[in-house]
Write an enzyme that holds these catalytic residues in place. Structure first.
Site, PDB file in Angstrom:
ATOM      1  N   ASN A  45       0.849  -1.200   0.000  1.00  0.00           N
ATOM      2  CA  ASN A  45       0.000   0.000   0.000  1.00  0.00           C
ATOM      3  C   ASN A  45       0.878   1.241   0.000  1.00  0.00           C
ATOM      4  O   ASN A  45       2.107   1.143   0.007  1.00  0.00           O
ATOM      5  CB  ASN A  45      -0.958  -0.019   1.202  1.00  0.00           C
ATOM      6  CG  ASN A  45      -0.191  -0.096   2.509  1.00  0.00           C
ATOM      7  OD1 ASN A  45       0.538   0.813   2.850  1.00  0.00           O
ATOM      8  ND2 ASN A  45      -0.348  -1.209   3.223  1.00  0.00           N
ATOM      9  N   ASP A  71      -4.355  -6.772   5.414  1.00  0.00           N
ATOM     10  CA  ASP A  71      -5.252  -7.712   6.102  1.00  0.00           C
ATOM     11  C   ASP A  71      -5.216  -9.085   5.446  1.00  0.00           C
ATOM     12  O   ASP A  71      -5.520 -10.088   6.086  1.00  0.00           O
ATOM     13  CB  ASP A  71      -6.683  -7.172   6.078  1.00  0.00           C
ATOM     14  CG  ASP A  71      -6.813  -5.922   6.925  1.00  0.00           C
ATOM     15  OD1 ASP A  71      -6.147  -5.866   7.974  1.00  0.00           O
ATOM     16  OD2 ASP A  71      -7.551  -4.997   6.527  1.00  0.00           O
ATOM     17  N   LYS A 127       7.708 -16.746 -11.663  1.00  0.00           N
ATOM     18  CA  LYS A 127       6.852 -15.654 -12.116  1.00  0.00           C
ATOM     19  C   LYS A 127       5.611 -16.222 -12.817  1.00  0.00           C
ATOM     20  O   LYS A 127       5.728 -17.101 -13.676  1.00  0.00           O
ATOM     21  CB  LYS A 127       7.626 -14.757 -13.079  1.00  0.00           C
ATOM     22  CG  LYS A 127       6.832 -13.543 -13.494  1.00  0.00           C
ATOM     23  CD  LYS A 127       7.581 -12.654 -14.455  1.00  0.00           C
ATOM     24  CE  LYS A 127       6.620 -11.609 -14.976  1.00  0.00           C
ATOM     25  NZ  LYS A 127       7.100 -10.951 -16.176  1.00  0.00           N
ATOM     26  N   PRO A 136      -2.605 -12.141  10.446  1.00  0.00           N
ATOM     27  CA  PRO A 136      -2.896 -11.895  11.865  1.00  0.00           C
ATOM     28  C   PRO A 136      -3.170 -10.407  12.087  1.00  0.00           C
ATOM     29  O   PRO A 136      -2.569  -9.565  11.412  1.00  0.00           O
ATOM     30  CB  PRO A 136      -1.600 -12.306  12.572  1.00  0.00           C
ATOM     31  CG  PRO A 136      -0.546 -12.334  11.517  1.00  0.00           C
ATOM     32  CD  PRO A 136      -1.244 -12.604  10.216  1.00  0.00           C
ATOM     33  N   ASP A 137      -4.080 -10.107  13.004  1.00  0.00           N
ATOM     34  CA  ASP A 137      -4.304  -8.715  13.390  1.00  0.00           C
ATOM     35  C   ASP A 137      -3.323  -8.425  14.519  1.00  0.00           C
ATOM     36  O   ASP A 137      -3.531  -8.820  15.669  1.00  0.00           O
ATOM     37  CB  ASP A 137      -5.750  -8.498  13.834  1.00  0.00           C
ATOM     38  CG  ASP A 137      -6.048  -7.019  14.011  1.00  0.00           C
ATOM     39  OD1 ASP A 137      -5.182  -6.297  14.554  1.00  0.00           O
ATOM     40  OD2 ASP A 137      -7.137  -6.571  13.600  1.00  0.00           O
ATOM     41  N   ILE A 138      -2.245  -7.751  14.175  1.00  0.00           N
ATOM     42  CA  ILE A 138      -1.122  -7.560  15.109  1.00  0.00           C
ATOM     43  C   ILE A 138      -1.571  -6.789  16.346  1.00  0.00           C
ATOM     44  O   ILE A 138      -1.309  -7.174  17.485  1.00  0.00           O
ATOM     45  CB  ILE A 138       0.051  -6.840  14.399  1.00  0.00           C
ATOM     46  CG1 ILE A 138       0.485  -7.672  13.184  1.00  0.00           C
ATOM     47  CG2 ILE A 138       1.220  -6.622  15.352  1.00  0.00           C
ATOM     48  CD1 ILE A 138       1.438  -6.965  12.241  1.00  0.00           C
ATOM     49  N   PHE A 143      -4.184   2.792  14.831  1.00  0.00           N
ATOM     50  CA  PHE A 143      -4.504   3.825  13.846  1.00  0.00           C
ATOM     51  C   PHE A 143      -5.702   3.383  13.023  1.00  0.00           C
ATOM     52  O   PHE A 143      -5.899   2.188  12.809  1.00  0.00           O
ATOM     53  CB  PHE A 143      -3.302   4.083  12.926  1.00  0.00           C
ATOM     54  CG  PHE A 143      -2.417   5.184  13.441  1.00  0.00           C
ATOM     55  CD1 PHE A 143      -1.729   5.022  14.635  1.00  0.00           C
ATOM     56  CD2 PHE A 143      -2.287   6.377  12.759  1.00  0.00           C
ATOM     57  CE1 PHE A 143      -0.923   6.032  15.139  1.00  0.00           C
ATOM     58  CE2 PHE A 143      -1.488   7.407  13.244  1.00  0.00           C
ATOM     59  CZ  PHE A 143      -0.803   7.227  14.436  1.00  0.00           C
ATOM     60  N   LYS A 174     -13.197   0.215  16.074  1.00  0.00           N
ATOM     61  CA  LYS A 174     -11.867  -0.413  16.074  1.00  0.00           C
ATOM     62  C   LYS A 174     -11.298  -0.484  17.483  1.00  0.00           C
ATOM     63  O   LYS A 174     -10.634  -1.451  17.855  1.00  0.00           O
ATOM     64  CB  LYS A 174     -10.945   0.423  15.172  1.00  0.00           C
ATOM     65  CG  LYS A 174      -9.981  -0.385  14.382  1.00  0.00           C
ATOM     66  CD  LYS A 174      -9.374   0.413  13.249  1.00  0.00           C
ATOM     67  CE  LYS A 174     -10.235   0.342  12.006  1.00  0.00           C
ATOM     68  NZ  LYS A 174      -9.588   0.906  10.838  1.00  0.00           N
ATOM     69  N   LYS A 200     -10.273  -4.100  18.789  1.00  0.00           N
ATOM     70  CA  LYS A 200      -8.836  -4.372  18.888  1.00  0.00           C
ATOM     71  C   LYS A 200      -8.294  -4.178  20.298  1.00  0.00           C
ATOM     72  O   LYS A 200      -7.085  -4.119  20.497  1.00  0.00           O
ATOM     73  CB  LYS A 200      -8.086  -3.497  17.897  1.00  0.00           C
ATOM     74  CG  LYS A 200      -8.539  -3.732  16.454  1.00  0.00           C
ATOM     75  CD  LYS A 200      -7.580  -3.176  15.462  1.00  0.00           C
ATOM     76  CE  LYS A 200      -8.069  -3.461  14.053  1.00  0.00           C
ATOM     77  NZ  LYS A 200      -6.995  -3.857  13.172  1.00  0.00           N
TER      78      LYS A 200
END
Ligand code: C5P
Length: 424
Positions: free
Chosen positions: A228, A299, A309, A329-331, A347, A364, A368
């Site tokens: 990203n 995610d 390739k 994993p959601d750290i 964030f 969130k 979280k």
């Protein structure tokens, strides 16, 4: 402290001040006789750029490397080399400068001046000023690696530290004499950063802070991947601000092209799973007070990474069209779920604004297990020098900016310190 306007019982708007801590500080830059003295010219300019007033004092030997006139031209003030010549500070410049300086910065600091300072020897203007000091004192050593390793020098450095002096560097690298090793002077920009940090409120003193920053990269094949547009700048600025506040900072960074803030320990990772592993290992190794998840973590990752390739087949079809995805994993959530978890701050970079942005952040916060969520509009923040944030807790929200990412970082660290203090 930036002014703030009470908006409602639960939210207020703050304005950035834009100032460096060095603004208005009187710094006496003591230059001793090493080849690195030429870099002190740049340091004088950079300190002034941060708003400091700089008075230069040179030792006799320093004046062999760089002339007092050079410093006078840069600072607009006569550079002093001796007590005895006419100067703007009456007949006792060492006493007057000791009284009026906010910081004595010795750069470069030679083995000789360090030895004199450690032993209270006062036989020229520079050493007499150090002996008469009332302000913080910082040394920026620069010398040959064998001199830096000398046991007598090491004893002198230890004694000065016991006396409360700060040491910036030295760093490892190539030296003017051709040797390689520790003893190279820290670069002027880093020295200015650390000088600035000396004046920051130590709101995170003794705290261990782990920060994730930047994007992650999820490989599809050896040449392609999913990532990203996060630059990592906001996370790196938070690491810097936490360091300034006195924290021991570990920065776990995805692929970014940013320099590590001096004094911050950095661990480089690539994928979300690497980042998760690094965070868990750090938490297992030693207790942590505060975790700030700034990284824009993917995610999802491709379910399988092709070793070759991926190419189109004869009919024009590509396996890229059939990619299956596995959840990462959601750290942040995993940190929050740990027994004895640190205070966690997450964030929320959304393409939303106003009440919708706050609502996303609150959702969130709960999902979280975070103490605070810093919400921003990703369209404005990503790859920008600036940010506009709102810090959302269970019952309050604070708005800040638009402001530089440095100012936003200072605001976030101040909020984090308040949250830590509130939880005792
Ligand atoms: O769910 P979302 O990705 O919007 O959450 C953003 C917050 O959660 C950020 O603090 C980010 O660092 C963190 N995060 C994480 N692990 C993930 C996804 C997001 O730690 N897999």
């Amino acid at each position: 402290m930036p002014p703030f306007r009470q908006n409602s019982s639960i939210s207020f708007i703050c304005q950035p001040s834009g100032e460096f801590m060095l603004q208005g500080k009187r710094i006496t830059l003591i230059v001793s006789g090493g080849i690195a003295a030429f870099k002190s010219c740049e340091a004088a300019r950079l300190l002034m750029k941060r708003g400091a007033e700089v008075q230069v004092v040179l030792t006799e030997h320093a004046a062999e490397f760089v002339t007092p006139l050079t410093f006078e031209a840069l600072t607009g003030k006569p550079a002093l080399t001796t007590e005895w010549a006419k100067n703007p500070y009456s007949v006792m410049p060492h006493i007057e400068l000791a009284r009026t300086s906010d910081l004595l910065l010795v750069m470069p600091a030679t083995a000789n001046l360090i030895a004199k300072a450690a032993n209270g020897i006062a036989d020229d203007l520079a050493s007499t000023l150090i002996a008469a000091r009332r302000s913080p004192l910082a040394f920026v050593p620069a010398m040959n690696q064998a001199m830096w390793a000398n046991p007598a020098l090491k004893r002198n450095v230890e004694n000065l530290k016991l006396d409360g002096a700060a040491f910036f560097g030295p760093v490892e690298g190539l030296q003017a004499c051709g040797d390689k090793g520790a003893g190279r002077m820290m670069e002027p920009a880093e020295v200015c950063e650390l000088a600035d940090a000396l004046f920051s409120p130590k709101t995170l003193s003794g705290k261990r802070v782990i920060i994730t920053a930047g994007p992650t990269y999820e490989a599809i094949d050896p040449v392609r991947g999913v990532t990203n547009r996060s630059s990592g700048r906001q996370g790196f600025e938070i690491a810097r601000a936490a360091r300034n506040a006195g924290a021991e900072v570990t920065l776990i960074a995805g692929p970014v092209s940013l320099a590590t803030p001096v004094g911050v320990r950095r661990i480089d990772v690539v994928s979300a799973r690497d980042m998760d592993q690094a965070v868990q290992t750090e938490l297992d190794q030693s207790p942590c007070d505060l975790f700030i998840g700034v990284a824009a973590v993917a995610d999802w990752r491709p379910g399988a990474v092709s070793m070759r390739k991926i190419k189109k087949d004869a009919s024009g079809h590509s396996a890229l069209q059939d990619l299956l995805w596995s959840e990462n994993p959601d750290i942040l959530a995993r940190v929050g779920e740990r027994p004895g978890a640190p205070v966690t701050i997450g964030f929320a970079a959304e393409t939303a604004e106003g009440a919708t942005l706050t609502a996303f952040a609150r959702e969130k916060l709960i999902r979280k297990h975070a103490a605070l969520i810093v919400a921003n509009d990703a369209r404005f923040a990503l790859h920008s020098e600036e940010n506009a944030i709102r810090i959302v807790s269970a019952s309050e929200e604070e708005h800040f900016g638009p402001a530089s990412k440095r100012e936003c970082a200072e605001f976030i660290v101040a909020a984090a310190a308040r949250e830590l203090a509130r939880r005792g």
